[in-house]
Design a protein around this motif. Sequence first.
Motif, short mmCIF file in Angstrom:
data_model
loop_
_atom_site.label_atom_id
_atom_site.label_comp_id
_atom_site.label_asym_id
_atom_site.label_seq_id
_atom_site.Cartn_x
_atom_site.Cartn_y
_atom_site.Cartn_z
N ALA A 145 0.77 -1.22 -0.12
CA ALA A 145 -0.14 -0.12 0.24
C ALA A 145 0.80 1.30 0.03
CB ALA A 145 -0.90 0.10 1.13
N VAL A 146 2.12 1.27 0.86
CA VAL A 146 2.77 2.33 0.85
C VAL A 146 3.57 2.49 -0.56
CG1 VAL A 146 4.83 3.43 2.10
CG2 VAL A 146 3.17 2.19 3.51
N GLU A 147 4.17 1.53 -1.14
CA GLU A 147 4.90 1.42 -2.16
C GLU A 147 4.03 2.12 -3.44
OE1 GLU A 147 6.13 -2.31 -3.49
OE2 GLU A 147 6.56 -1.48 -5.52
N HIS A 148 2.70 1.75 -3.45
CA HIS A 148 1.82 2.25 -4.57
C HIS A 148 0.72 3.30 -4.16
CE1 HIS A 148 3.01 -0.83 -7.26
NE2 HIS A 148 3.28 -1.52 -6.11
N LYS A 149 0.76 3.91 -2.91
CA LYS A 149 0.27 5.06 -2.51
C LYS A 149 -1.06 4.98 -2.46
CE LYS A 149 3.58 8.46 -3.98
NZ LYS A 149 4.50 7.70 -4.57
N VAL A 150 -1.55 3.65 -1.92
CA VAL A 150 -2.76 3.30 -1.71
C VAL A 150 -3.60 4.13 -0.58
CG1 VAL A 150 -4.65 1.43 -1.48
CG2 VAL A 150 -2.15 0.92 -2.60
N PRO A 151 -4.68 4.91 -0.93
CA PRO A 151 -5.32 5.35 0.37
C PRO A 151 -6.02 4.46 1.26
CG PRO A 151 -6.59 5.81 -1.79
CD PRO A 151 -5.29 5.10 -2.07
N LEU A 152 -5.24 3.70 2.00
CA LEU A 152 -5.70 2.79 2.73
C LEU A 152 -5.87 3.19 4.36
CD1 LEU A 152 -6.29 -0.48 3.44
CD2 LEU A 152 -3.57 -0.41 3.59
N THR A 153 -7.12 2.56 4.90
CA THR A 153 -6.82 2.85 6.47
C THR A 153 -7.05 1.62 7.02
OG1 THR A 153 -7.80 5.27 6.31
CG2 THR A 153 -8.17 3.84 8.38
N VAL A 154 -6.14 1.18 7.87
CA VAL A 154 -6.49 -0.08 8.66
C VAL A 154 -6.97 0.38 10.05
CG1 VAL A 154 -5.39 -2.35 9.59
CG2 VAL A 154 -4.50 -1.22 7.39
N ILE A 155 -8.04 -0.26 10.46
CA ILE A 155 -8.64 0.01 11.70
C ILE A 155 -8.46 -1.44 12.44
CG2 ILE A 155 -10.76 0.23 13.02
CD1 ILE A 155 -11.71 1.78 10.68
N VAL A 156 -7.50 -1.26 13.37
CA VAL A 156 -7.12 -2.34 14.03
C VAL A 156 -7.95 -2.36 15.63
CG1 VAL A 156 -5.35 -3.66 15.56
CG2 VAL A 156 -4.82 -2.52 13.07
N LEU A 157 -8.93 -3.02 15.64
CA LEU A 157 -9.76 -3.18 16.93
C LEU A 157 -8.96 -3.74 18.11
CD1 LEU A 157 -12.91 -3.11 15.13
CD2 LEU A 157 -12.11 -1.16 16.46
N ASN A 158 -8.12 -3.33 18.77
CA ASN A 158 -7.04 -4.02 19.58
C ASN A 158 -7.46 -4.30 20.73
OD1 ASN A 158 -4.54 -5.11 20.12
ND2 ASN A 158 -3.62 -3.06 20.41
N ASP A 159 -7.79 -5.82 20.98
CA ASP A 159 -8.24 -6.24 22.29
C ASP A 159 -6.79 -7.02 22.88
OD1 ASP A 159 -8.16 -8.33 20.82
OD2 ASP A 159 -10.26 -8.88 21.27
N PHE A 160 -5.67 -6.86 22.26
CA PHE A 160 -4.54 -7.42 22.71
C PHE A 160 -4.69 -8.86 22.70
CE2 PHE A 160 -5.35 -3.61 24.62
CZ PHE A 160 -4.08 -2.64 24.32
N ARG A 161 -5.71 -9.59 22.24
CA ARG A 161 -5.80 -10.89 22.06
C ARG A 161 -6.80 -11.36 20.96
NH1 ARG A 161 -8.74 -9.20 26.64
NH2 ARG A 161 -7.21 -9.74 27.83
N LEU A 162 -6.80 -12.71 20.79
CA LEU A 162 -7.67 -13.34 19.96
C LEU A 162 -9.15 -13.28 20.30
CD1 LEU A 162 -5.42 -16.28 18.99
CD2 LEU A 162 -5.96 -14.25 17.46
N GLY A 163 -9.87 -12.06 20.42
CA GLY A 163 -11.20 -12.00 20.99
C GLY A 163 -12.06 -12.88 20.78
#
Lengths: 558, 187
Positions: free
Chosen positions: A459-477
């Motif tokens: 995504a960075v290499e090709h300038k993709v307008p990407l947003t990753v939303i990590v819903l972080n619960d620190f585990r395999l919810g």
Amino acid sequence: MASKTKGSPLPMTGAKALVRMMEDRGVEVIFGYPGGANLPIYDELRQSKIQHILTRHEAGAAHMAEGYARVAGSPGVCLATSGPGATNLVTGLADALLDSIPVVAITGQIHRNLIGTDAFQEVDCFNITMPVTKHNELIKHESDLVAAIDGAFYIANSGRKGPVLLDIPVDVQLANYPHDLKAKAILPGYQPTVRGNIGQIKRALRALDRAERPLVLIGGGVEASGAVAELLSLVRKCRLPVVRTLMATGVIGADDELYQGMIGTHGNSLANRLVNQDADVILAIGVKMSNRSIVKPELFAKKAKLIQIDIDPAEIGKNLPADIPIVGDIKETLRDMNRRIEEKPICGREPWILGKHKRSTTMLPKTDAARVMELVFDELSKIDQKLHVTTDVGRHQMWANHHMTNPKHLPLFTSGGLGTMGFGLPAAIGCWFADKETPVVNISGDGSFMMNMQEFLVAVEHKVPLTVIVLNDFRLGMIRELQNLKYGKRHIANDFNRDLDYPLLAQAMGGWGETIVDPKRIGPALKKAIQSRKPNILCFDLELLDQRANLSLKEKAG
Amino acid sequence: MQSTENRHVIALEVEDKPGVLTRISALFSRRGFNVESLTVGHTHQPGVSRFTIVVRAGEAELEQIRKQTQKLVHVLKTYHVLDREVEPDERMKAIMAASNQVQHAVMREMALVKVHYDAQSSRQINHVVEVFSARMLHWSGKDLVLEFSGTEAKIDAVFKELDSVSVLESVRTGKVAMSIEEEKVDL
Ligand SMILES: Cc1ncc(C[n+]2csc(CCOP(=O)(O)OP(=O)(O)O)c2C)c(N)n1
């Protein structure tokens, strides 16, 4: 697959024939990874107008091809080398098979003389991929190549769509042969039915007309056959209430009064009751009736007449008997239905159920993190612009599928059949390559994100307008949730015990990121991220957000 | 969808392509279909092979077997064939009337048997050879190789009769079937 050859064209290498044929079929982009057994194809790609995207893992290539296919409506193409390259594609192929996504996968195979000798990087790709593809071929003779390529693109994108793999030995790629690039695959055994039987269509309409409590159940097939408009036209004209499976998230807006929710394990209790008890005629469209949707087959549509539309005849009666089966393409069949209804309207009374769908009826366990996830999806839904949204697999997927409401962000693209963690990030990147005007968003969990996070670099290499939303619960919810519900809260192997600094990681890969711990930041952070043309990772700390949201609730109350 | 399991015969016409046997057996194993016997060979049409597969399945499953195999790109036609010597029940008759994918057929099976032929066993072997019109294919001076062909019931009977003699080796081909159109009328 035989081919007819007219005259004799000039010899060219198999690799050149392949690349030319892909150009002729409008292939714009290939997601791939090189190796000794596919370098002749790469050498040819240097001179082609087809763009090659070097992924960071072949799994990424397969999922990107899926994302591309979903948005483009034409097959996504991925390319890998023999041995480990081929085995790394397997998960993506299985994912595409279970969700009926058209993908053409090309793998290099070792030299024909060496096949069967346990040569370096030899695996039996043909047999390994047979059960995870709609069709596959090992090209043993250069004379079969052209017809096989023609067939691969045709088979992948017709009938019930799916992945097709061609395994091409390196010496077939190199062999000079008078390939007739116009030769067609001859496939006498492959004749998908497109038009539904008109007699059956009439019977179905009559049954719906006579029904007192008719219900439409939609699955992934509606989107796969590009029939969303036809579906909406049918249910609006006849005022038919609609329920859906996971694979039809957002086909009809959650705020639409006709919409009554999702069925299945992670669905709404209302929707499940409607299919199990209340409806007297159910029109099921593009639904494979899997165990996740039809939890108790002995209850499903017990009191209802079941009409089933599917392009795949084997889906009819596979898990449940259908009273009125219609084999045909959904778009074509719904068009035929709509045409008949124009002439002879049906269901002329008010719907028996309207606007009963409420958020409160989801069957998801209401755990601590749930409320925060809802806050995030509410804010995301407020962003009023077109987005392609993918999810990964876990609790976040189930919550997103219930709480995303903005029609401009939907239908949601999710791995429903295979439930592949790590699908969402590369799939989102693939979506962008098919529609570069629209930003892409991947809703993920910390576990899923880490499965294919290397693709962020693409995504960075090709300038993709990407947003990753990590819903972080620190585990395999979701695993923890299962252990809570079914294993007496005995926890093992769900805690990561070590957190990742997401903004730093994003920065290290050339993007940017933010960790959100204050509920007030949720909306602004999302807005900023999606407007940013630079790939980014937003880490939502579900624990801290929950604590603070609690606090502010208490403050308000006090 | 529960129904009792019965033995059924499925005939497939397939394009004679590399891997087609694997595709079919992989499909049967993946979907958990029960195969009792499977034969495959060329037909009079170049490039077309024919499978005769005996399966144990309920009615719904049988339908799935046929549809799932029909989905394979290299499978040309699938039939559910019924032994004409077995009277179909009412349900089956209805299915046959509704679908041209169910056909009546004649069915045969072949067996090769190697037996030890000596003073003790000669009487029983001679008897079996005569009653079941066996062909003698090879005589080593001690052992005899016999060929039997006929209905499955006949081959079963052969083996029963040979129970008392010492069978050294044996092999059965499994059923082969050929549809017969006109039989449909005298149902
Ligand atoms: C490749 C793969 N491995 C294992 C699983 C089983 N699995 C299903 S959900 C889940 C946990 C997902 O965790 P995360 O991505 O953090 O999402 P959360 O449930 O926390 O929202 C696991 C391990 C899977 N679906 N896919």
